[in-house]
Design an enzyme around this catalytic site. Sequence first.
Site, mmCIF file in Angstrom:
data_model
loop_
_atom_site.group_PDB
_atom_site.id
_atom_site.type_symbol
_atom_site.label_atom_id
_atom_site.label_comp_id
_atom_site.label_asym_id
_atom_site.label_seq_id
_atom_site.Cartn_x
_atom_site.Cartn_y
_atom_site.Cartn_z
ATOM 1 N N THR A 96 0.823 -1.210 0.000
ATOM 2 C CA THR A 96 0.000 0.000 0.000
ATOM 3 C C THR A 96 0.853 1.254 0.000
ATOM 4 O OG1 THR A 96 -1.508 1.287 1.390
ATOM 5 C CG2 THR A 96 -0.099 -0.250 2.530
ATOM 6 N N TYR A 156 -1.944 0.184 10.038
ATOM 7 C CA TYR A 156 -2.179 -0.508 8.763
ATOM 8 C C TYR A 156 -0.918 -0.447 7.895
ATOM 9 C CZ TYR A 156 -3.693 -1.270 3.984
ATOM 10 O OH TYR A 156 -3.770 -1.717 2.691
HETATM 11 N N1 UFG Z 1 -12.973 11.025 2.100
HETATM 12 C C1 UFG Z 1 -14.012 11.912 2.382
HETATM 13 N N2 UFG Z 1 -15.221 11.379 2.681
HETATM 14 C C2 UFG Z 1 -15.463 10.044 2.725
HETATM 15 C C3 UFG Z 1 -14.398 9.142 2.439
HETATM 16 C C4 UFG Z 1 -13.166 9.679 2.137
HETATM 17 O O1 UFG Z 1 -13.827 13.112 2.357
HETATM 18 O O2 UFG Z 1 -16.605 9.639 3.034
HETATM 19 C C5 UFG Z 1 -11.662 11.584 1.752
HETATM 20 C C6 UFG Z 1 -10.562 11.168 2.710
HETATM 21 O O3 UFG Z 1 -10.523 12.046 3.804
HETATM 22 C C7 UFG Z 1 -9.361 11.244 1.801
HETATM 23 C C8 UFG Z 1 -9.893 10.852 0.426
HETATM 24 O O4 UFG Z 1 -11.294 11.049 0.497
HETATM 25 O O5 UFG Z 1 -8.904 12.544 1.733
HETATM 26 C C9 UFG Z 1 -9.640 9.394 0.079
HETATM 27 O O6 UFG Z 1 -10.036 8.616 1.198
HETATM 28 P P1 UFG Z 1 -10.256 7.037 1.101
HETATM 29 O O7 UFG Z 1 -10.798 6.609 2.428
HETATM 30 O O8 UFG Z 1 -11.049 6.718 -0.104
HETATM 31 O O9 UFG Z 1 -8.819 6.475 0.844
HETATM 32 P P2 UFG Z 1 -7.461 6.759 1.659
HETATM 33 O O10 UFG Z 1 -6.686 7.729 0.835
HETATM 34 O O11 UFG Z 1 -7.679 7.088 3.067
HETATM 35 O O12 UFG Z 1 -6.866 5.304 1.680
HETATM 36 C C10 UFG Z 1 -6.086 4.828 0.663
HETATM 37 C C11 UFG Z 1 -6.134 3.310 0.672
HETATM 38 C C12 UFG Z 1 -5.542 2.796 1.931
HETATM 39 C C13 UFG Z 1 -4.169 3.369 2.098
HETATM 40 C C14 UFG Z 1 -4.195 4.878 2.044
HETATM 41 C C15 UFG Z 1 -2.829 5.485 2.105
HETATM 42 O O13 UFG Z 1 -7.457 2.873 0.521
HETATM 43 O O14 UFG Z 1 -5.494 1.394 1.869
HETATM 44 O O15 UFG Z 1 -4.777 5.267 0.846
HETATM 45 O O16 UFG Z 1 -2.966 6.807 2.488
HETATM 46 F F1 UFG Z 1 -3.682 3.022 3.298
#
Ligand code: UFG
Length: 329
Positions: free
Chosen positions: A117, A141
């Site tokens: 990841t 994670y």
């Molecule tokens: N977000 C929102 N609202 C939501 C969901 C997400 O604003 O309901 C935002 C988050 O704050 C973030 C962006 O959208 O800024 C992306 O969020 P995600 O939850 O879709 O994905 P992440 O970037 O948190 O996670 C991804 C991978 C993980 C990994 C991570 C590394 O899914 O497995 O990137 O930063 F660990």
Amino acid sequence: MGPVLVTGGAGYIGSHVTRLLAERGEQVVVVDNLSTGFKEAVIGAELVEGNVGDAGLIRSLIEDHGIRSVLHFAAHIVVPESVADPLKYYGNNTANTRQLLDVCQTTGIEHFIFSSTAAVYGSPSGGIASEHSPLAPINPYGWSKLMSEQMLKDLAAASPLRHVTLRYFNVAGAQPNGLLGQSTPQATHLIKVAAEHVVGKRDGLAIFGTDYETPDGTCIRDYIHVEDLALAHLAGLDYLREGKPSATLNCGYGRGFSVKEVLDVVAKLADKPLTIEMTGRRAGDPAVLVSKADAIRDTLDWQPRFQDIETIVSSALAWEAKLAQQPMR
Ligand code: UFG
């Protein structure tokens, strides 16, 4: 070539890879405990219900089928959950991977593809992570995956096993013909959550933070279509079968979209306004996380095919509409 073992092959990404492998005529054995995966998602392969940490089971599957290659997807993947319950992550992601590697070593597995990841980079400086950027996870994670990467690297140095470690950025979308998609219960990922809202499964969604140092104040991510990501695994397997050396590669397109930009695309394709609440920042979110994406193209026989953000979002919306009619079992 030899049959392959896919752990977590009933899950979101593993099921896409399993189907593509089966489609090109490979014999695939899936092991999945169905904690977040679905029987129906396993297309063209034998499904064995069980745990990756069950050394006896894995050993007999490898020996009975004459398996030479393992693709390891089985893992917990929810960052906030890993903060609240770190040992769950170190148990399932790290300790079980160690068990799996132990069996791989003693059974003489030759090729190992590992799902890692972008979380191994934490918050890279400038928001862009190359494979040589510092490894500095900011949540359990990311650490659970980085520790597994390290074990794999050390094992590869000490044995004939070779690996391709793929560091996924933000995986989204669904199989282009609507056969598979993300069915994860209690999903937290942005595009999945937005798609659930579009089909009425959620009343609305939140934007977590509008005061980041980005052009529109919301976080920027590198969204990769799940089918392209799945194809990268097949290319990784081919690469190892050609006898090439172990490699660790980013899986992203090298360009970012803000949360607002993504939601604008969702609203446009859904042809309706979304109900969006602006809330505070979510713990552990880096402002910008985009891949430096050349190494994978230089190393593997892989080119992105579905990188258009509208293609990604429209496949996610189509899958969600299908799921609303026909829930997965
Ligand atoms: N977000 C929102 N609202 C939501 C969901 C997400 O604003 O309901 C935002 C988050 O704050 C973030 C962006 O959208 O800024 C992306 O969020 P995600 O939850 O879709 O994905 P992440 O970037 O948190 O996670 C991804 C991978 C993980 C990994 C991570 C590394 O899914 O497995 O990137 O930063 F660990």
